[in-house]
Each structure stands twice: as C-alpha cells, then as structure tokens.
Design a protein around this motif. Sequence first.
Motif, PDB file in Angstrom:
ATOM      1  N   GLU A 127     -33.398  22.227 -10.711  1.00 56.41           N
ATOM      2  CA  GLU A 127     -32.674  20.957 -10.717  1.00 56.41           C
ATOM      3  C   GLU A 127     -31.166  21.118 -10.520  1.00 56.41           C
ATOM      4  O   GLU A 127     -30.523  20.265  -9.904  1.00 56.41           O
ATOM      5  CB  GLU A 127     -32.956  20.182 -12.014  1.00 56.41           C
ATOM      6  CG  GLU A 127     -32.641  18.702 -11.860  1.00 56.41           C
ATOM      7  CD  GLU A 127     -33.086  17.861 -13.043  1.00 56.41           C
ATOM      8  OE1 GLU A 127     -33.587  18.418 -14.033  1.00 56.41           O
ATOM      9  OE2 GLU A 127     -32.904  16.629 -12.953  1.00 56.41           O
ATOM     10  N   PHE A 128     -30.603  22.217 -10.997  1.00 56.50           N
ATOM     11  CA  PHE A 128     -29.166  22.439 -10.755  1.00 56.50           C
ATOM     12  C   PHE A 128     -28.923  22.555  -9.253  1.00 56.50           C
ATOM     13  O   PHE A 128     -27.988  21.965  -8.707  1.00 56.50           O
ATOM     14  CB  PHE A 128     -28.692  23.710 -11.475  1.00 56.50           C
ATOM     15  CG  PHE A 128     -28.627  23.578 -12.972  1.00 56.50           C
ATOM     16  CD1 PHE A 128     -27.499  23.035 -13.575  1.00 56.50           C
ATOM     17  CD2 PHE A 128     -29.689  23.973 -13.762  1.00 56.50           C
ATOM     18  CE1 PHE A 128     -27.433  22.899 -14.962  1.00 56.50           C
ATOM     19  CE2 PHE A 128     -29.636  23.840 -15.140  1.00 56.50           C
ATOM     20  CZ  PHE A 128     -28.515  23.301 -15.749  1.00 56.50           C
ATOM     21  N   PHE A 133     -27.480  20.370  -3.797  1.00 53.04           N
ATOM     22  CA  PHE A 133     -27.893  19.915  -2.465  1.00 53.04           C
ATOM     23  C   PHE A 133     -27.526  18.447  -2.270  1.00 53.04           C
ATOM     24  O   PHE A 133     -26.883  18.076  -1.279  1.00 53.04           O
ATOM     25  CB  PHE A 133     -29.398  20.124  -2.295  1.00 53.04           C
ATOM     26  CG  PHE A 133     -29.966  19.427  -1.084  1.00 53.04           C
ATOM     27  CD1 PHE A 133     -29.708  19.899   0.197  1.00 53.04           C
ATOM     28  CD2 PHE A 133     -30.744  18.288  -1.234  1.00 53.04           C
ATOM     29  CE1 PHE A 133     -30.220  19.247   1.310  1.00 53.04           C
ATOM     30  CE2 PHE A 133     -31.257  17.634  -0.123  1.00 53.04           C
ATOM     31  CZ  PHE A 133     -30.993  18.119   1.152  1.00 53.04           C
ATOM     32  N   PHE A 134     -27.896  17.589  -3.231  1.00 54.44           N
ATOM     33  CA  PHE A 134     -27.589  16.167  -3.080  1.00 54.44           C
ATOM     34  C   PHE A 134     -26.091  15.905  -3.157  1.00 54.44           C
ATOM     35  O   PHE A 134     -25.591  14.948  -2.578  1.00 54.44           O
ATOM     36  CB  PHE A 134     -28.339  15.342  -4.131  1.00 54.44           C
ATOM     37  CG  PHE A 134     -29.777  15.121  -3.767  1.00 54.44           C
ATOM     38  CD1 PHE A 134     -30.120  14.411  -2.627  1.00 54.44           C
ATOM     39  CD2 PHE A 134     -30.795  15.647  -4.552  1.00 54.44           C
ATOM     40  CE1 PHE A 134     -31.442  14.220  -2.275  1.00 54.44           C
ATOM     41  CE2 PHE A 134     -32.121  15.460  -4.203  1.00 54.44           C
ATOM     42  CZ  PHE A 134     -32.452  14.748  -3.067  1.00 54.44           C
ATOM     43  N   GLY A 135     -25.376  16.763  -3.851  1.00 53.49           N
ATOM     44  CA  GLY A 135     -23.927  16.631  -3.920  1.00 53.49           C
ATOM     45  C   GLY A 135     -23.237  17.150  -2.662  1.00 53.49           C
ATOM     46  O   GLY A 135     -22.009  17.152  -2.588  1.00 53.49           O
ATOM     47  N   GLY A 136     -24.026  17.617  -1.691  1.00 48.31           N
ATOM     48  CA  GLY A 136     -23.445  18.085  -0.436  1.00 48.31           C
ATOM     49  C   GLY A 136     -22.813  19.462  -0.539  1.00 48.31           C
ATOM     50  O   GLY A 136     -22.058  19.881   0.329  1.00 48.31           O
ATOM     51  N   LYS A 137     -23.128  20.197  -1.613  1.00 48.53           N
ATOM     52  CA  LYS A 137     -22.541  21.536  -1.792  1.00 48.53           C
ATOM     53  C   LYS A 137     -23.289  22.594  -0.996  1.00 48.53           C
ATOM     54  O   LYS A 137     -22.720  23.611  -0.618  1.00 48.53           O
ATOM     55  CB  LYS A 137     -22.588  21.915  -3.276  1.00 48.53           C
ATOM     56  CG  LYS A 137     -21.654  21.114  -4.140  1.00 48.53           C
ATOM     57  CD  LYS A 137     -20.336  21.836  -4.193  1.00 48.53           C
ATOM     58  CE  LYS A 137     -19.240  20.948  -4.738  1.00 48.53           C
ATOM     59  NZ  LYS A 137     -17.959  21.641  -4.736  1.00 48.53           N
ATOM     60  N   GLU A 142     -29.218  26.999   2.857  1.00 51.55           N
ATOM     61  CA  GLU A 142     -28.523  27.701   1.776  1.00 51.55           C
ATOM     62  C   GLU A 142     -29.339  27.665   0.484  1.00 51.55           C
ATOM     63  O   GLU A 142     -29.389  28.641  -0.269  1.00 51.55           O
ATOM     64  CB  GLU A 142     -27.131  27.101   1.557  1.00 51.55           C
ATOM     65  CG  GLU A 142     -26.183  27.396   2.705  1.00 51.55           C
ATOM     66  CD  GLU A 142     -24.896  26.589   2.647  1.00 51.55           C
ATOM     67  OE1 GLU A 142     -23.829  27.179   2.813  1.00 51.55           O
ATOM     68  OE2 GLU A 142     -24.967  25.359   2.428  1.00 51.55           O
ATOM     69  N   VAL A 143     -29.974  26.528   0.243  1.00 47.63           N
ATOM     70  CA  VAL A 143     -30.847  26.408  -0.929  1.00 47.63           C
ATOM     71  C   VAL A 143     -31.984  27.433  -0.832  1.00 47.63           C
ATOM     72  O   VAL A 143     -32.266  28.163  -1.783  1.00 47.63           O
ATOM     73  CB  VAL A 143     -31.440  24.985  -1.018  1.00 47.63           C
ATOM     74  CG1 VAL A 143     -32.587  24.933  -2.020  1.00 47.63           C
ATOM     75  CG2 VAL A 143     -30.361  23.982  -1.406  1.00 47.63           C
ATOM     76  N   VAL A 484     -39.563  23.005  -0.967  1.00 45.45           N
ATOM     77  CA  VAL A 484     -38.434  23.908  -1.157  1.00 45.45           C
ATOM     78  C   VAL A 484     -38.150  24.133  -2.641  1.00 45.45           C
ATOM     79  O   VAL A 484     -37.924  25.259  -3.074  1.00 45.45           O
ATOM     80  CB  VAL A 484     -37.171  23.346  -0.460  1.00 45.45           C
ATOM     81  CG1 VAL A 484     -35.944  24.147  -0.859  1.00 45.45           C
ATOM     82  CG2 VAL A 484     -37.354  23.377   1.049  1.00 45.45           C
ATOM     83  N   PHE A 485     -38.174  23.071  -3.424  1.00 44.85           N
ATOM     84  CA  PHE A 485     -37.766  23.211  -4.821  1.00 44.85           C
ATOM     85  C   PHE A 485     -38.914  23.604  -5.748  1.00 44.85           C
ATOM     86  O   PHE A 485     -38.692  23.927  -6.903  1.00 44.85           O
ATOM     87  CB  PHE A 485     -37.086  21.928  -5.311  1.00 44.85           C
ATOM     88  CG  PHE A 485     -35.706  21.764  -4.738  1.00 44.85           C
ATOM     89  CD1 PHE A 485     -34.650  22.516  -5.226  1.00 44.85           C
ATOM     90  CD2 PHE A 485     -35.472  20.897  -3.691  1.00 44.85           C
ATOM     91  CE1 PHE A 485     -33.381  22.398  -4.680  1.00 44.85           C
ATOM     92  CE2 PHE A 485     -34.199  20.761  -3.142  1.00 44.85           C
ATOM     93  CZ  PHE A 485     -33.153  21.512  -3.642  1.00 44.85           C
TER      94      PHE A 485
END
Length: 492
Positions: A127-128, A133-137, A142-143, A484-485
């Motif tokens: 979840e982190f 990912f959702f924060g565009g980081k 990359e994930v 993916v998660f």
Amino acid sequence: QRQASSDSACTIYSLSSGHVKCGVSVIRLSGPRTKQALRAIIASGSKNTQNGFEFEPKPRQAYLKSFYHPVSKEMIDRGLLLWFPGPASFTGEDSCEFQVHGSLAVIAAMLDALGQCDGLRPAEPGEFTKRAFFGGKLDLTEVEGLADLIHAETEAQRKQALLQSTGALARLYDSWRKRLIRCAAHLEAYIDFAEEEQIEGGVILQLTRELNTVKAEIRDHLNDQRQGELLRDGVRTCIVGAPNVGKSSLLNMLCQRSVSIVTPQAGTTRDIIETMHNFGGYPVVFADTAGLRRQTSDAIELEGMQRAKQWINQSDLILLVADARELATLDSSQSKSLTNYIEKYLNDLDIQLDLYNGNVLKLVANKTDTLTTDELKNLHKLSNILTISCLQPTNEALQRFLQALEQQLQQLCGTPRAEHPRITHMRYRQQLERCIEHIDIFLSDYKPDVYPDMAIAAQKLRQSVRCIERITGHVSCEDILDVVFKDFCIGK
Ligand code: GDP
Ligand code: ZN
C-alpha cells in the motif's frame, strides 16, 4: 494525472522490516494524520512533559526519543524517529519512521499503540508503494522494478531491478510516449486550423520520418532475445538424454554446487518439479524430467513424457547428456560428426526441437571416468561440448564445467546496463508490439499524397500512445494494478 487511491484520507502504518527477532525494526506511517500520531507516541502523558504535542520535527532528521502507549501511557521503547513531510517523501504524503528494538514484544506494543491513534489503520501489502504510484512518484515499471528488487535473489537480478526501480525503463517509455503525443498533436493542429489542401508536404514527411524513427527504436528494444525476462524469471533448463546416462546424477551434482533459491512461484508446471538455483549470479530453473523413455505403453508414463517434451521445447537451455564412451569414438577432425551424432541422438529419443526461439542446446559428455587418457584427450578435441564425471568429479573438471555453464547463462541473460534497460515483463512486450501495429496502421493510411480523414488518422495514432500508457500506468487499468500489487510484501 492519476486517479486518487480509494481512501488516501486514511493514515496507514506497518512494520516494514520482517516479523522476526532482529537488532532494529522499522515501522512506517503515511498519510495526513502522521504528525498527530507521532506526537501522540512521544507524549508521555505526565502533566509536565506533555510537550510531545508541540513537538515540531525537522524534515529527514533522526531524533532519539522515548515512545509511549497513548492509552496506558506506559513507555514501550526508546528509539529513533524520522519525519518525512510530503510531497518530498516516498509516498508523496506526510510520513514517518520509527526505528525500535527488533523484539516481537516491542513490535507488538508499537503496532498496538499506533492502532489506538485516531484515523490510523494497518497498511495492506504494497500500500505504501501504491500511494507512491497514485501520488505520481513512481510509474508502473518503477513499481515492478521495486518489487523485483525486494525479491532479487542473485547479483545480476539485483542490478537489473535496481535500474528499473530507479526509472531506466520509465524514462525510455515516457520519451516514446511524449514523441508520439507530439506527432498526434501536430496532426490535430491541422484539423483545427487548416484546410486539407493546405497541408504542406514537408510537414507530412517530417511526421512520417519521426514515426518511423520511434518505430525503429521500439523494434530494437523488442529485439532482445528475452534477456531481461530470462534474468528476471530464471533460465529454464532441462536435462535430457537416454536412460542411465546420468541425468539424475548431473542434476543432483548441479543442485549441490549451487545456492538454491526459495521461490513462492515454484512448481508452476504441473507434475514437473521445478527448483531455482543461483549460478554465478544467474538464476536457473531446473525441471526434473525423469522418465523420458522412448517406448512405453503405460498411460501415466506416456502423459509424463508428453509433459516432459513440452517442457523441453519451452526450455531456454537444454543440457543433452550422453555417454562419454560413445562420444570418444567420434572423429574429432570432422565437425560434422558431432552434429550428426546430436541429430541422431535426439531422433532416437523422439525429441523434436524447434531451436528458433533463442534456446540453446549444450551436449554434456558424462562418465569421463570410464575413459582412458587417450580417449579423454580425443573427447576434449571436440568443440562445443561439456565434459564431466558426475560420479568422480575432479575439482578441476568441475570448475571447468561450472565456468562453461555460467558463461552460457551470461550469454542468455546478458548484462543489465543503464543505457539499455530491458524488457522484464511479457506485458511490456505485448503492449509495445501493439504500439508498433497502431503506428503501422496509421502510416499505411497516411501517405504524402493521400489525405485521409484527419480526425480518424489522429485517433489511430493516439491508440499507439495508449499502449505505452498501459505499461507505465498513465491510463487507469485496474486489472493490471491488481496483478502488480498482489505480490508485494506488507510494509512496502
Ligand atoms: P539417468 O537414468 O540418466 O538419470 O542416470 P542416473 O543418474 O540415474 O545414473 C545411472 C547410472 O550411472 C547410475 O548407476 C550412476 O551411478 C551411474 N553414473 C552416473 N554418473 C556417472 C559417472 O560419471 N561415471 C560413472 N562411472 N557412472 C555414473
Ligand atoms: Zn534418473
């Protein structure tokens, strides 16, 4: 911009190090209530030391603090506290880290204490990273690189995963995406501002040239002999040969000489036992295809043979074991005699190989201990053949054998390089192939002297962009996200 996670209003916490006794354990928090929570944990509750509630941590600085349970007010441990205010944090949200002594009791008490804080809940696996990912980081490559880095078992795997997790593929795919978008935008500009007959030939030429360049770059990237995937998933290796040539002995010897890798996905091919091993940094998946015999009437055995044969054709590396005695009689001056021998041998085993997909066949001459010195000399004159005695391996022979094997693996897996990030997931390959298809469809419609419906043409071009966006996660794709998660650990 990406859609927000379903409940990013929640603050999540989790043990990020393993649930085992260790020197130091790390507990992480992320979300809007992080600062209140960390203040509640360091406030002792006694009247004169309520200053925890005014504590103003400096970003990214370690504080040595006592941690208290917010309800019982009892001290839990003394440890380090780090504050990472958003957006310059891993998740992009306010987050913090507690480093405490790594006993199960301390961990349990800390997790219980955090559970008592307002608006906090335990994090789900991954979840982190999902928030990052959702924060565009991070983009999806990359994930996935990060997930691979966490699961990396060999040195070469670590290198490849590190490159991907730090954006080597993300940058490449984003540059193609931007160039394709620019082409489509160019085209759309004409729809709005120009009459069809006013389009200059030069512009069309330029557009076609750029699309062909992008296409060629993607082709080049696709033409990689699956090296990145082999390194990530392991080189599927099978040991085949006639009964009693020493297949089981070879497998046992190799397994003993390697570091075995524990994988959660082991045994994916039904009924064939798969094991993962590390040879000099390269991962190898062995399958025990025992019982590959030519004539049998037993139905179950037949079925087993069918599977074994399927596995052979899906293998990246085929070790064909033969009796050294037979090979020693071959004429070493005739290179063709070895090729003929292999052909006949495979035929006798009733194995049809389509060696087109980049898989490699290596002949292994076993039982060299049964040869005279002269016979062994003759055998060594044959090129492209591995020799071994699984029964009595001398150190020197074993070293030579393992070195040759590692060299072969290195050729199959290549070397991860920053300048040439590689495809590591089938999913990327499929989308890139589709991307090229869409570009081709566009190019076939759109020729310098033909003016198709511009709006439709531009739309076709946008399709190619969407393929790349499905890889990186720029477009929402719940089905892909779930996959993916799914494999992420808790606390990451
Ligand atoms: P498989 O049927 O191909 O799996 O062969 P095995 O590994 O079961 O071996 C068959 C027989 O050959 C056994 O008796 C082994 O001990 C013997 N064997 C295996 N490797 C060697 C070797 O390098 N030298 C000699 N002399 N015998 C071997
Ligand atoms: Zn056997």
